[in-house]
Every structure is written in C-alpha cells, then in structure tokens.
Design an enzyme around this catalytic site. Sequence first.
Site, PDB file in Angstrom:
ATOM      1  CE1 TYR A 142      11.471  32.653   6.598  1.00  0.00           C
ATOM      2  CE2 TYR A 142      10.213  34.008   8.119  1.00  0.00           C
ATOM      3  CZ  TYR A 142      10.290  33.284   6.951  1.00  0.00           C
ATOM      4  OH  TYR A 142       9.186  33.174   6.156  1.00  0.00           O
ATOM      5  CE  LYS A 189      17.469  22.425  -4.815  1.00  0.00           C
ATOM      6  NZ  LYS A 189      16.631  21.851  -5.875  1.00  0.00           N
ATOM      7  CG  ASP A 221      13.377  20.695  -6.460  1.00  0.00           C
ATOM      8  OD1 ASP A 221      13.549  19.879  -5.516  1.00  0.00           O
ATOM      9  OD2 ASP A 221      14.124  20.744  -7.450  1.00  0.00           O
ATOM     10  CG  ASP A 245       6.811  31.482   4.803  1.00  0.00           C
ATOM     11  OD1 ASP A 245       5.715  31.611   5.363  1.00  0.00           O
ATOM     12  OD2 ASP A 245       7.272  32.311   3.988  1.00  0.00           O
ATOM     13  CG  ASP A 249       1.223  30.793   2.315  1.00  0.00           C
ATOM     14  OD1 ASP A 249       1.099  30.629   3.550  1.00  0.00           O
ATOM     15  OD2 ASP A 249       1.094  31.897   1.756  1.00  0.00           O
TER      16      ASP A 249
HETATM   17  C1  IPM Z   1       3.835  32.974   8.342  1.00  0.00           C
HETATM   18  C2  IPM Z   1       4.040  34.338   7.751  1.00  0.00           C
HETATM   19  C3  IPM Z   1       5.243  34.988   8.410  1.00  0.00           C
HETATM   20  C4  IPM Z   1       6.459  34.144   8.094  1.00  0.00           C
HETATM   21  C5  IPM Z   1       5.484  36.458   8.011  1.00  0.00           C
HETATM   22  C6  IPM Z   1       4.267  37.318   8.285  1.00  0.00           C
HETATM   23  C7  IPM Z   1       6.713  37.018   8.667  1.00  0.00           C
HETATM   24  O1  IPM Z   1       4.156  34.266   6.384  1.00  0.00           O
HETATM   25  O2  IPM Z   1       3.626  32.872   9.578  1.00  0.00           O
HETATM   26  O3  IPM Z   1       3.886  32.007   7.598  1.00  0.00           O
HETATM   27  O4  IPM Z   1       7.074  34.308   7.028  1.00  0.00           O
HETATM   28  O5  IPM Z   1       6.805  33.308   8.912  1.00  0.00           O
HETATM   29 MG    MG Z   2       3.866  32.341   5.581  1.00  0.00          MG
END
Ligand code: IPM
Ligand code: MG
Length: 354
Positions: A142, A189, A221, A245, A249
């Site tokens: 990032y 990884k 993975d 990240d 999710d």
């Molecule tokens: C998160 C989001 C952010 C990230 C985006 C909105 C930049 O997906 O906080 O997980 O990738 O960190």
């Molecule tokens: Mg995210």
Amino acid sequence: MKLKIAILPGDGIGPEITEQAMKTVKALAKKFNHELEYEYALTGAIAIDKVGNPYPDETHELCMNSDAVLFGAIGDPRFDNNPKATVRPEQGLLAMRKKLGLYANIRPVETFEQLLHKSPLRRELVEGADFVCIRELTGGIYFGEKGRKDNGNTAFDTNTYTREEIERILKLGYEFAAQRRKKLTVVDKANVLESSRLWREVAQKMAPRYPDIQTEYMFVDNAAMQIIQWPKNFDVMVTENMFGDILTDEASVITGSLGLLPSASIGIHTSVFEPIHGSYPQAAGKDIANPIATILSAAMMFETAFNLPDEGKAIRDAVAASMDEGFVTEDIAQGPAYKTSQVGDWIAHYIEKI
Ligand code: IPM
Ligand code: MG
C-alpha cells in the site's frame, strides 16, 4: 471522565451509521456521567468535493487533538470507475493511517448465536468461532514505491517491510494471544516473497520469548482456505497489509453479515474506530444500512481508547438485545425489518433504561 471524540462520517452510508453510533455514545455518556465533547470533520469523496483534499489538515488536527476517532466509511463509485482520477477518496484513509501512525488494524471475528443461520457456512463449522485478525496497516504494498515506466505501459507497486515494522505488529499479536487462547498464526507467502521471508525470520526470532504461546506459520493461500474450512482453529492471526485486507473481508462473511463487524486501528497517535464494511453507496440515504458494526466500533472505542469496559459491555448487551428482539435491519431480519435510524434509537433507548 472527559471524552473528546472526532467524528469523520465520510461517504455513502457513513453519515447515517455514525449518527446511530453517536446516539449510543450520547446515551452512554449520560448514563455513566461522562463529559462528552465531539466535533465533526471532513474526509473522503465529500472532502474532495468541498475542499479538494480527502484528508484535510484541519481534519488531521482535530484527530490529533481528540481521544478517539469514530470513522464511518470512505469511497465513491464516481472514482472507482475512473482509473485516471488524480485524487481519490481512499488516499484520505491511507493518509490518515500514515499520519496517525495507525500500524495495527484489529478486526475481531465473532459469531452471533442469533445469526448463525445467515452464515454461508454450515452451523457446526461456525458456531463458537472467535478469532482476531491483526492486520499491519501502514507498510507493505500500500505504501511502497509505485509508478509507471515505459511510457506508462508498465506499472509497479513495491512490497517493502522493515524489521522494526514487523516486530512491533508481531509483538501486538503476541500480546493479544496472551490474553486469549494462546495461539498466534503468522500468515505470509514466505515460499515466494522476500518480504514474507523477513516476516518469518523475525517471527522465528521472537517466538522463543513467548513460550506459553503456540506460534504457527501459514501461507496466505492456505490461510484463505482454512478460514472457511476450520474457522474455529484460529485464535489470533497476524499478517501484512494487503493479505490482511483480503483475509478480513473473507473472514467477515463467516459471521453472516458484513454489517456486523467493527474494527479498531491503533498505533502511535489517536486510535480510529470504524466498521469494516465500507461506504455501500447503493444504500446511501435510504435508511436501510445496518448500523451495528459502527455501534460495536463505538464499544471498542470505550474499551480500547477510554479503558471503560463496563460502557463497552453496555453497548454489546444492547446490541445483543436488539438481535434477540428481532429489532434489526433488513440484511439480518427474519421477521419485519427496521430502518437504520429506528435500530439506532432502539439501542440508545435500551442503554438509557439499563
Ligand atoms: C479496508 C478498505 C481499505 C483498504 C480501502 C477503502 C482503501 O478496503 O479498510 O479494508 O484497502 O485498506
Ligand atoms: Mg478492505
């Protein structure tokens, strides 16, 4: 106690959900006799529209001078489909993380008994799952060197980590594991990436200092698969920025709804509390979004930033009661669904009554 909160509603559903969380915060402050001071500030696409900067200096000043930041969401489809945009709402979030030194993002993954039927996984796999993802937040791909070459026909992003960055996040991972079931899974990884090999090297050096804690190493993975197959095997998971990240999710759906999971970002300066679900632009202004993730983020704020666990528990109890009563938004309702603002009112009133 005096509590000074900066509120950054941001984009999409951000303003609606932070409003509900603030109803809860105000009810708590009254109930527990805290002196509450709060101020709103701009961030995200709305900040670009108003002042041309997704994380304006005034917003940063306010965050630095507050005890905690309550954050809504950032993002706007106008920018997502425009790869040439020179300034993007997400840059505001990244700038905030960097400038506040928020190197750790804590994302607890807990199941709610009332919602197990919503999980895409079988009940016996998820029932009782309870783990924490600790995502490194101010390093890695990032923030590494990025750009274009060959007249724009080649693009690169660099994944860079220093030993110090890895050490401080692993230390936090061990501290969490020590308070919990004493297992730390380091996700990397290392079979391919040099940066991951440094993660593993640092972890292997640190592990003997924590003899009570079982350190486990897992390739990302494989971790993506195991989270779904055996979520109950995890206790504390620590990983780099982009892996975290993606995995968080994935982990969030285990519990049944993305609208339920809170997070805390902590580090050098003021901590930030935000739901993990993002700006959900399709629902903006419709009063249908689930406010619980933000309300639970406020619970984490009381527990982590203010060290007031009783207040945090009062919020958690109120949220559990709203689920027991079925007083919830459409994404998790089994019977009638209620509006965002109605759920916010219900939870705040519940706190007033206890
Ligand atoms: C998160 C989001 C952010 C990230 C985006 C909105 C930049 O997906 O906080 O997980 O990738 O960190
Ligand atoms: Mg995210």
